[in-house]
Write a protein that holds these residues in place. Structure first.
Motif, PDB file in Angstrom:
ATOM      1  N   UNK A  85       0.688  -1.046  -0.063  1.00  9.03           N
ATOM      2  CA  UNK A  85       0.099   0.002  -0.040  1.00  9.03           C
ATOM      3  C   UNK A  85       0.853   1.203  -0.019  1.00  9.03           C
ATOM      4  N   UNK A  86       0.245   2.513  -0.347  1.00  5.87           N
ATOM      5  CA  UNK A  86       1.040   3.517  -0.279  1.00  5.87           C
ATOM      6  C   UNK A  86       1.605   3.943   1.086  1.00  5.87           C
ATOM      7  N   UNK A  87       0.838   3.619   2.362  1.00  3.16           N
ATOM      8  CA  UNK A  87       1.929   3.669   3.649  1.00  3.16           C
ATOM      9  C   UNK A  87       3.041   2.769   3.630  1.00  3.16           C
ATOM     10  N   UNK A  88       2.818   1.348   3.179  1.00  2.00           N
ATOM     11  CA  UNK A  88       3.961   0.426   3.284  1.00  2.00           C
ATOM     12  C   UNK A  88       4.935   0.929   2.267  1.00  2.00           C
ATOM     13  N   UNK A  89       4.506   1.502   1.359  1.00  2.00           N
ATOM     14  CA  UNK A  89       5.627   1.789   0.315  1.00  2.00           C
ATOM     15  C   UNK A  89       6.603   2.850   1.036  1.00  2.00           C
ATOM     16  N   UNK A  90       6.017   3.951   1.532  1.00  2.00           N
ATOM     17  CA  UNK A  90       6.632   4.727   2.358  1.00  2.00           C
ATOM     18  C   UNK A  90       7.565   4.390   3.327  1.00  2.00           C
ATOM     19  N   UNK A  91       7.035   3.422   4.026  1.00  2.00           N
ATOM     20  CA  UNK A  91       7.666   2.977   5.334  1.00  2.00           C
ATOM     21  C   UNK A  91       9.022   2.081   4.958  1.00  2.00           C
ATOM     22  N   UNK A  92       8.502   1.094   3.876  1.00  2.00           N
ATOM     23  CA  UNK A  92       9.851   0.342   3.181  1.00  2.00           C
ATOM     24  C   UNK A  92      10.704   0.869   2.292  1.00  2.00           C
ATOM     25  N   UNK A  93      10.368   1.906   1.557  1.00  2.00           N
ATOM     26  CA  UNK A  93      11.350   2.523   0.508  1.00  2.00           C
ATOM     27  C   UNK A  93      11.626   4.148   1.112  1.00  2.00           C
ATOM     28  N   UNK A  94      10.477   5.061   0.918  1.00  2.00           N
ATOM     29  CA  UNK A  94      10.970   6.211   1.251  1.00  2.00           C
ATOM     30  C   UNK A  94      11.848   6.735   2.771  1.00  2.00           C
ATOM     31  N   UNK A  95      11.171   6.091   3.722  1.00  2.91           N
ATOM     32  CA  UNK A  95      11.697   6.653   4.731  1.00  2.91           C
ATOM     33  C   UNK A  95      13.021   6.029   5.224  1.00  2.91           C
ATOM     34  N   UNK A  96      13.507   4.563   4.861  1.00  2.00           N
ATOM     35  CA  UNK A  96      14.489   4.300   4.949  1.00  2.00           C
ATOM     36  C   UNK A  96      15.882   5.058   3.916  1.00  2.00           C
ATOM     37  N   UNK A  97      15.199   5.389   2.933  1.00  2.00           N
ATOM     38  CA  UNK A  97      15.956   6.241   1.776  1.00  2.00           C
ATOM     39  C   UNK A  97      16.536   7.302   2.436  1.00  2.00           C
ATOM     40  N   UNK A  98      15.270   8.173   2.823  1.00  2.00           N
ATOM     41  CA  UNK A  98      15.544   9.559   3.432  1.00  2.00           C
ATOM     42  C   UNK A  98      15.983   9.607   4.718  1.00  2.00           C
ATOM     43  N   UNK A  99      16.267   8.478   5.524  1.00  2.00           N
ATOM     44  CA  UNK A  99      16.759   8.600   6.725  1.00  2.00           C
ATOM     45  C   UNK A  99      17.880   9.726   7.325  1.00  2.00           C
TER      46      UNK A  99
END
Lengths: 337, 378
Positions: free
Chosen positions: A231-245
């Motif tokens: 889902x969109x939330x799962x995408x953010x959690x697994x891709x966007x947030x780790x990338x932007x940490x």
């Protein structure tokens, strides 16, 4: 200070490259100009450090720690509560600002329609341009009375939390870390109010940087996650947030720098005191280094002034340490990804 | 080119002013050097000859008054053809005195008079003579409060001391009720508010407390608030807004800044006195001169415990620190004229209008002008 080591190098700058004899004049001029600008930063920093150090020497020389007489003033007793107040206010401000900033940044980068996103981004940048004295006025006059019911509610419901024995060290029967405990009196010119206004002030910086970082997330990775059924939330959690940490950490450190050094807003909101109290709702308990200097320097002279400059030096070093820490964190997490 | 033109203008003005002075004051010719500091009409003459720069520094509390003075004085000088610039840098009393003693500024404003050591050190910059202190204005300090349903309060000194020391914590405390039999005092916490910055106001207020209520206030006269915690505000405006922001708050501030807050009447002898410019000026009148000082070094040892009727004892006397002698004649003349102007009735009125201070009494003003006349030049 390591920065002072730079000083001897400054007058002479090494010529960049000697290979071509037919170099254009513009090239040389521009390269010298840019090298000069780069070095100027070091010189400025070194000069500030030298000023702070030499001007604070008189206070150090007359302090209790140096001459060993108990009648003299103590550097530690003056400075430590100020460091405590500065760091506590900044920490609370970041605690409020970081989650909100990440939320705003994600909204702008991933949720909002394009037109709205650019408008919102523009407004966030505008917020960063508001001078701190305006925030101070707003906080002191408008916000403080509005926060009163909230504080009284927090104080009456959470004031005794966490008081489980064994979990939190008790001093005189009072839990040390009970943030909302104590006896708040109106007007609420306490650390909590100051920290809330600080949070509003650092919000734009953190949001702006975090937004840029989130927008850099590789499109393919996001699409891959979506294709796998995330889902969109799962995408953010697994891709966007780790990338932007690492970017978020860097942004937070920028915000922390501002929160530590902020003067006017704290000066205009906080009723100061010099204790190590964690009761952020109580007035007259905390003070930040920068606000203390601003408030005291008008009537200070001689050793007093020198002592104020010493606290300025402490803030300077503190900011350095925190910046170094931030770079280390960013570098470490950068290697991982 | 410019200089020559200026000279011409000032010459012309000199003649004009000379004529005016003759007709207006019937004396004090402008041609006579060093005149014009004669008690009343400060615009006696000599303004046309004033040129150069005059720099002062000191108490930030005097900033409003000094700004008004420098502006109106430069206006007067300019109108008579002089070309003098007077500036005042509100660096704080201590820094102001330091700058004066190191010769960076020609006069200083201070909430406290020079001490012995400073006086001794002043001979270096003052052409071999000592510096002198002149009372500049008197500023009443009001005890302001914000208490719903109560507009006026009578407060004896020991009650004020008890409140600010933290011993009296409720508004319906018997001690407050005793002095205010008619007031409807609520069962509410008393919230004392102090200045968070170092201030001459705090020093004078605590000096009053320590002298008239030594049992209730044991911290002595201090500049930095001695008690940890509690409400405070930065500067007079910060303190006022803190008092306004709460209910049951009480603080102390320059009377002119009290705004809509209630102002307590202070017990003097058997009666309660509300502050007024007259009552504040009287406090200085009943006070003896500080001992061990030169005749022209006018410093008061304020009598906080007076029982005389109609005197308001919580006042701050702001001093002007000038040299007893100036080596530079032009600067000396300028300082003398400026000092005469600001301590004249006209100058005092300007300060009263702009800073809410209490004017010096006529008697004191005459004394100050005599001291200014005694300043030697050149």
């Amino acid at each position: 200070m390591s920065t002072t080591d730079v000083m001897p190098e400054t007058p002479e700058t090494p010529p960049p490259s000697m290979s071509s004899s037919r170099r254009r004049v513009g090239d040389a001029v521009f390269s010298y100009l840019s090298i000069g600008s780069g070095l100027l930063i070091f010189v400025t920093l070194a000069l500030v450090a030298i000023f702070l150090t030499t001007e604070s020497l008189p206070a150090v020389r007359e302090s209790r720690e140096f001459i060993g007489e108990s009648s003299a003033f103590s550097l530690l007793e003056t400075t430590l509560p100020l460091i405590f107040g500065t760091v506590l206010a900044a920490a609370i401000a970041l605690g409020i600002a970081i989650p909100v900033s990440i939320g705003i940044a994600l909204f702008i980068s991933h949720y909002a329609p394009r037109r709205m996103a650019s408008g919102l981004g523009y407004m966030i940048d505008l917020l960063a341009a508001v001078p701190s004295v305006v925030y101070g006025l707003w906080g002191g006059i408008w916000l403080v009375p509005k926060l009163e019911p909230l504080y009284i509610f927090l104080n009456s419901t959470l004031g005794t939390w966490p008081s489980w024995p064994g979990f939190v060290p008790l001093v005189g029967g009072q839990p040390v870390v009970a943030l909302f405990a104590g006896d708040p009196t109106a007007p609420m010119r306490n650390l909590a109010s100051a920290a809330i206004v600080l949070a509003v002030m650092v919000l734009p910086i953190i949001t702006a940087v975090a937004r840029e970082v989130f927008l850099q997330t590789p499109r393919l990775q996001e699409e891959a996650a979506l294709a796998l059924g995330a889902t969109r939330w799962e995408t953010i959690r697994t891709v966007v947030l780790p990338f932007g940490k690492s970017g978020v950490v860097a942004a937070s450190m920028l915000g922390l720098g501002r929160a530590l050094g902020e003067t006017m807003a704290v000066l205009m909101i906080l009723a100061p005191g010099a204790t190590f109290s964690f009761h952020i709702l109580e007035v007259g308990m905390h003070q930040s280094i920068a606000a203390n200097i601003a408030s005291k320097q008008a009537e200070a002279s001689g050793t007093e002034m020198s002592l104020l400059i010493f606290t300025g030096l402490v803030l300077f070093v503190l900011t350095f340490i925190i910046n170094a820490l931030a770079r280390w964190i960013v570098a470490r997490s950068g290697v991982k990804s | 080119m410019n200089v020559r033109k200026n000279k011409l203008v000032s010459l012309a003005a000199l003649g004009l002013v000379g004529g005016l002075a003759l007709t207006a004051c019937g004396g004090g010719s402008a041609a006579e050097e060093g005149n014009g500091s004669d008690g009343g009409g400060a615009a006696g003459g000599g303004y046309a000859e004033l040129t150069g720069n005059l720099a002062g520094a000191g108490a930030s509390s005097a900033q409003n008054a000094q700004t008004a003075w420098t502006e109106s004085f430069m206006g007067l000088v300019g109108a008579e053809g002089g070309d003098l610039s007077v500036t005042y840098d509100p660096t704080g009393s201590g820094t102001g005195r330091e700058q004066f003693l190191s010769g960076q500024v020609q006069f200083a404003g201070s909430d406290a008079a020079l001490d012995e050591e400073e006086l001794a050190g002043s001979t270096e910059v003052c052409n071999g003579e000592q510096a002198i202190d002149l009372p500049l204005y008197i500023s009443p300090i009001a005890v302001v409060f914000n208490l719903e349903g109560v507009d006026s309060l009578n407060l004896p000194a020991d009650v004020i001391g008890g409140i600010f020391a933290g011993d009296i914590t409720k508004w319906n405390d018997p001690k407050i009720a005793e002095a205010n039999p008619d007031a409807d005092l609520p069962d509410l916490d008393v919230v004392p508010v102090h200045r968070s910055d170092d201030s001459g106001t705090t020093e004078n207020f605590t000096d009053y407390l320590s002298k008239s209520a030594p049992d209730a206030w044991t911290h002595g006269p201090i500049e930095t608030w001695p008690i940890e915690g509690g409400q405070s505000g930065d500067g007079t405006s910060g303190l006022i807004s803190t008092v306004e922001g709460g209910n049951g708050t009480i603080g102390y501030a320059d009377a002119s800044q009290a705004g809509n807050l209630g102002i307590a009447a202070i017990q003097v002898g058997e009666e309660f006195v509300e502050y007024s410019a007259d009552a504040a000026a009287k406090a200085v009148d009943v006070s003896p001169r500080a001992e061990g000082r030169e005749e022209n070094d006018i410093v008061f040892d304020l009598d906080r415990t007076t029982t005389e009727s109609g005197v308001y004892p919580i006042v701050l006397v702001s001093y002007l620190v000038v040299c007893g002698s100036y080596a530079d004649a032009a600067q000396g003349e300028a300082v003398k004229e400026y000092a005469s102007y600001i301590t004249s009735p006209e100058g005092q009125q300007t300060a009263a209008d702009n800073a809410g201070s209490a004017p010096l009494t006529e008697e004191l003003s005459t004394e100050v002008h005599e001291a200014i006349d005694g300043i030697t030049v050149g």
